[in-house]
Design a protein around this motif. Sequence first.
Motif, PDB file in Angstrom:
ATOM      1  N   VAL A  86      30.987  34.897  47.452  1.00  0.00           N
ATOM      2  CA  VAL A  86      32.067  34.619  46.510  1.00  0.00           C
ATOM      3  C   VAL A  86      32.363  35.865  45.685  1.00  0.00           C
ATOM      4  O   VAL A  86      31.571  36.801  45.629  1.00  0.00           O
ATOM      5  N   ARG A  87      33.502  35.846  45.042  1.00  0.00           N
ATOM      6  CA  ARG A  87      33.816  36.815  43.995  1.00  0.00           C
ATOM      7  C   ARG A  87      34.668  36.091  42.959  1.00  0.00           C
ATOM      8  O   ARG A  87      35.265  35.045  43.257  1.00  0.00           O
ATOM      9  N   ILE A  88      34.708  36.619  41.737  1.00  0.00           N
ATOM     10  CA  ILE A  88      35.558  36.051  40.703  1.00  0.00           C
ATOM     11  C   ILE A  88      36.702  37.012  40.412  1.00  0.00           C
ATOM     12  O   ILE A  88      36.648  38.191  40.757  1.00  0.00           O
ATOM     13  N   ARG A  89      37.771  36.476  39.810  1.00  0.00           N
ATOM     14  CA  ARG A  89      38.858  37.312  39.331  1.00  0.00           C
ATOM     15  C   ARG A  89      39.019  37.082  37.834  1.00  0.00           C
ATOM     16  O   ARG A  89      39.021  35.937  37.373  1.00  0.00           O
ATOM     17  N   VAL A  90      39.126  38.179  37.091  1.00  0.00           N
ATOM     18  CA  VAL A  90      39.258  38.136  35.635  1.00  0.00           C
ATOM     19  C   VAL A  90      40.642  38.661  35.273  1.00  0.00           C
ATOM     20  O   VAL A  90      41.042  39.748  35.697  1.00  0.00           O
ATOM     21  N   SER A  91      41.378  37.872  34.488  1.00  0.00           N
ATOM     22  CA  SER A  91      42.773  38.195  34.186  1.00  0.00           C
ATOM     23  C   SER A  91      42.951  38.663  32.748  1.00  0.00           C
ATOM     24  O   SER A  91      42.496  38.025  31.803  1.00  0.00           O
ATOM     25  N   ASN A  92      43.641  39.779  32.619  1.00  0.00           N
ATOM     26  CA  ASN A  92      44.113  40.270  31.323  1.00  0.00           C
ATOM     27  C   ASN A  92      45.625  40.466  31.399  1.00  0.00           C
ATOM     28  O   ASN A  92      46.175  41.382  30.790  1.00  0.00           O
ATOM     29  N   VAL A  93      46.284  39.594  32.158  1.00  0.00           N
ATOM     30  CA  VAL A  93      47.711  39.725  32.438  1.00  0.00           C
ATOM     31  C   VAL A  93      48.535  39.731  31.159  1.00  0.00           C
ATOM     32  O   VAL A  93      49.531  40.452  31.052  1.00  0.00           O
ATOM     33  N   GLY A  95      47.231  40.449  28.094  1.00  0.00           N
ATOM     34  CA  GLY A  95      46.571  41.241  27.061  1.00  0.00           C
ATOM     35  C   GLY A  95      47.396  42.462  26.680  1.00  0.00           C
ATOM     36  O   GLY A  95      47.987  43.121  27.533  1.00  0.00           O
ATOM     37  N   ALA A  96      47.415  42.779  25.390  1.00  0.00           N
ATOM     38  CA  ALA A  96      48.113  43.976  24.915  1.00  0.00           C
ATOM     39  C   ALA A  96      47.209  45.203  24.962  1.00  0.00           C
ATOM     40  O   ALA A  96      47.688  46.333  24.921  1.00  0.00           O
ATOM     41  N   GLU A  97      45.895  44.988  25.057  1.00  0.00           N
ATOM     42  CA  GLU A  97      44.910  46.062  25.086  1.00  0.00           C
ATOM     43  C   GLU A  97      43.962  45.836  26.258  1.00  0.00           C
ATOM     44  O   GLU A  97      43.832  44.711  26.758  1.00  0.00           O
ATOM     45  N   PRO A  98      43.255  46.886  26.703  1.00  0.00           N
ATOM     46  CA  PRO A  98      42.237  46.702  27.740  1.00  0.00           C
ATOM     47  C   PRO A  98      41.178  45.694  27.307  1.00  0.00           C
ATOM     48  O   PRO A  98      40.789  45.651  26.134  1.00  0.00           O
ATOM     49  N   LEU A  99      40.733  44.867  28.247  1.00  0.00           N
ATOM     50  CA  LEU A  99      39.724  43.849  27.981  1.00  0.00           C
ATOM     51  C   LEU A  99      38.352  44.373  28.383  1.00  0.00           C
ATOM     52  O   LEU A  99      38.128  44.720  29.548  1.00  0.00           O
ATOM     53  N   ARG A 100      37.420  44.428  27.427  1.00  0.00           N
ATOM     54  CA  ARG A 100      36.067  44.901  27.697  1.00  0.00           C
ATOM     55  C   ARG A 100      35.157  43.694  27.942  1.00  0.00           C
ATOM     56  O   ARG A 100      34.843  42.950  27.021  1.00  0.00           O
ATOM     57  N   VAL A 132      36.087  47.099  32.384  1.00  0.00           N
ATOM     58  CA  VAL A 132      37.275  47.055  31.532  1.00  0.00           C
ATOM     59  C   VAL A 132      38.457  46.638  32.405  1.00  0.00           C
ATOM     60  O   VAL A 132      38.733  47.278  33.420  1.00  0.00           O
ATOM     61  N   VAL A 133      39.136  45.571  32.009  1.00  0.00           N
ATOM     62  CA  VAL A 133      40.307  45.095  32.741  1.00  0.00           C
ATOM     63  C   VAL A 133      41.539  45.630  32.017  1.00  0.00           C
ATOM     64  O   VAL A 133      41.771  45.292  30.852  1.00  0.00           O
ATOM     65  N   PRO A 134      42.334  46.468  32.667  1.00  0.00           N
ATOM     66  CA  PRO A 134      43.509  47.034  31.987  1.00  0.00           C
ATOM     67  C   PRO A 134      44.473  45.946  31.513  1.00  0.00           C
ATOM     68  O   PRO A 134      44.557  44.860  32.102  1.00  0.00           O
ATOM     69  N   ARG A 137      46.762  43.337  33.838  1.00  0.00           N
ATOM     70  CA  ARG A 137      46.175  43.354  35.173  1.00  0.00           C
ATOM     71  C   ARG A 137      45.161  42.223  35.362  1.00  0.00           C
ATOM     72  O   ARG A 137      44.687  41.608  34.416  1.00  0.00           O
ATOM     73  N   GLU A 138      44.839  41.982  36.634  1.00  0.00           N
ATOM     74  CA  GLU A 138      43.755  41.083  37.034  1.00  0.00           C
ATOM     75  C   GLU A 138      42.774  41.906  37.860  1.00  0.00           C
ATOM     76  O   GLU A 138      43.188  42.767  38.644  1.00  0.00           O
ATOM     77  N   LEU A 139      41.466  41.653  37.703  1.00  0.00           N
ATOM     78  CA  LEU A 139      40.458  42.463  38.380  1.00  0.00           C
ATOM     79  C   LEU A 139      39.495  41.578  39.156  1.00  0.00           C
ATOM     80  O   LEU A 139      38.892  40.667  38.580  1.00  0.00           O
ATOM     81  N   PRO A 140      39.323  41.825  40.465  1.00  0.00           N
ATOM     82  CA  PRO A 140      38.323  41.082  41.229  1.00  0.00           C
ATOM     83  C   PRO A 140      36.950  41.726  41.095  1.00  0.00           C
ATOM     84  O   PRO A 140      36.833  42.949  40.929  1.00  0.00           O
ATOM     85  N   SER A 141      35.914  40.901  41.191  1.00  0.00           N
ATOM     86  CA  SER A 141      34.546  41.413  41.128  1.00  0.00           C
ATOM     87  C   SER A 141      34.093  41.890  42.495  1.00  0.00           C
ATOM     88  O   SER A 141      34.795  41.750  43.501  1.00  0.00           O
ATOM     89  N   ASP A 142      32.885  42.451  42.541  1.00  0.00           N
ATOM     90  CA  ASP A 142      32.221  42.725  43.809  1.00  0.00           C
ATOM     91  C   ASP A 142      31.825  41.402  44.462  1.00  0.00           C
ATOM     92  O   ASP A 142      31.740  40.361  43.792  1.00  0.00           O
ATOM     93  N   PRO A 143      31.538  41.412  45.777  1.00  0.00           N
ATOM     94  CA  PRO A 143      31.007  40.206  46.414  1.00  0.00           C
ATOM     95  C   PRO A 143      29.675  39.802  45.793  1.00  0.00           C
ATOM     96  O   PRO A 143      28.853  40.649  45.439  1.00  0.00           O
ATOM     97  N   VAL A 144      29.473  38.507  45.664  1.00  0.00           N
ATOM     98  CA  VAL A 144      28.212  37.965  45.150  1.00  0.00           C
ATOM     99  C   VAL A 144      27.538  37.174  46.273  1.00  0.00           C
ATOM    100  O   VAL A 144      28.158  36.313  46.897  1.00  0.00           O
ATOM    101  N   ALA A 145      26.275  37.469  46.517  1.00  0.00           N
ATOM    102  CA  ALA A 145      25.539  36.816  47.602  1.00  0.00           C
ATOM    103  C   ALA A 145      25.126  35.409  47.181  1.00  0.00           C
ATOM    104  O   ALA A 145      23.970  35.132  46.864  1.00  0.00           O
TER     105      ALA A 145
END
Length: 422
Positions: A86-93, A95-100, A132-134, A137-145
């Motif tokens: 699996v992987r997750i996606r984190v959204s800062n669509v 957001g006015a600033e980068p998400l840490r 940091v998610v710009p 933008r939306e950012l996917p994670s690495d694969p998780v075992a």
Amino acid sequence: MSVTHREPGRRRVLALLMAALVAIVAAVVATATPAGAHPGGRWSASWSTSMIASFPEAFGTPNWSGGFDDQSVRQPIRVSRGGAAVRIRVSNVYGAEPLRLTGASIARAGEGAAVRPGSLRPVTFDGRRSTVVPAGRELPSDPVALPVAPLERLTVTLYFARPTGPSTFHLMSFATSYRAGGDHRFDRSGTAFTETSQSWYYLSGVDVVGAAPHRDRGTVVTFGDSITDGAFSTPDADNRYPDELAERLVAAGRRLAVVNAGIGGNRVLADADGFGERATARFERDALDQPGVRSVIVLVGINDIGMLGGEPITAAQLIDGHRTLIRAAHKRGVRVIGATILPFAGTVYPGYFTEAGERIRDEVNHWIRTSGEYDAVVDLDRALADPAAPDFLRPGYDGGDGLHPNDAGMHAMAEAIDLDSL
């Protein structure tokens, strides 16, 4: 003395093993799709939700979209299809600033905020636990075992050490999320998570890669408003119509995932605070950009008819909006299924139903049924109408407001869909 030396060494060994597992899963993912294929073909969205901008006092009900600071938010979800990783996606669509994001974890869900023993996994991004998610933008994670089964419940925990600012979120989840002060990513119990919310925050998707990629058939996106979102279905029961459709597909042995791109109050032609961007603006991001998307079911338009907001619409304008969605889907090679708009004459909301609005609904539904512009049609209007009064929902399907189906109505919606049309 021996313990002092052994523990750091053990941690290093565990870290190396985890890195090796991630590398192996990444290699499997890389070979799941022929070279040069679109990256989305490697993954299929198995759970998703559509995001809106921060709205902390939405319609008199406070939520956490004002932001997080040294807090963990734990969000149980249910995937529609299983996979080897699996992987997750984190959204800062919005957001006015980068998400840490300080860190995240994923696990098999237990009761409430608890997780099942032995299933907790760290989530990394480009090999690092923080990211940091710009803005925008939306950012996917690495694969998780973490192999998962169809319809399995997972829990994702996000930890924010510093203030996030206003949060990109999904307002009406009809599912319980949990919050705790401090870093509780790896807590097995839910004891620390004493606050609850009926919204989702930052988590926009969970994708899977199949153990047998050649048999995977991709993802069906259900796109719409509060009816698709699951309003008036039982909270925490996964009885929304997309959930019921996923159950049908699993029972039929169809390797199709189903994700939910509904937003309560959404309209085809107008944006609104708390109700998201208009369908024609968000369709590409929320539907066509889903990993592995194969087909989209479109059920939208009732709020354009009922929530005029001083701007009357015509059936022609609403049909043009639907045509915009059809053209966008076909441009991307995605099959698109039109769903007729449900009856609403019995709605309890003052001014929402009018005879003029009913004429628009009838005209749009006639166009959906007969124009041939959609690749297929599911006639939800007739499936849920009261046989004795077709402009009203069937009483057994009415959630209580004359507009939204209850659990039985959601089940009937899923049953009305021809699985071969997907």
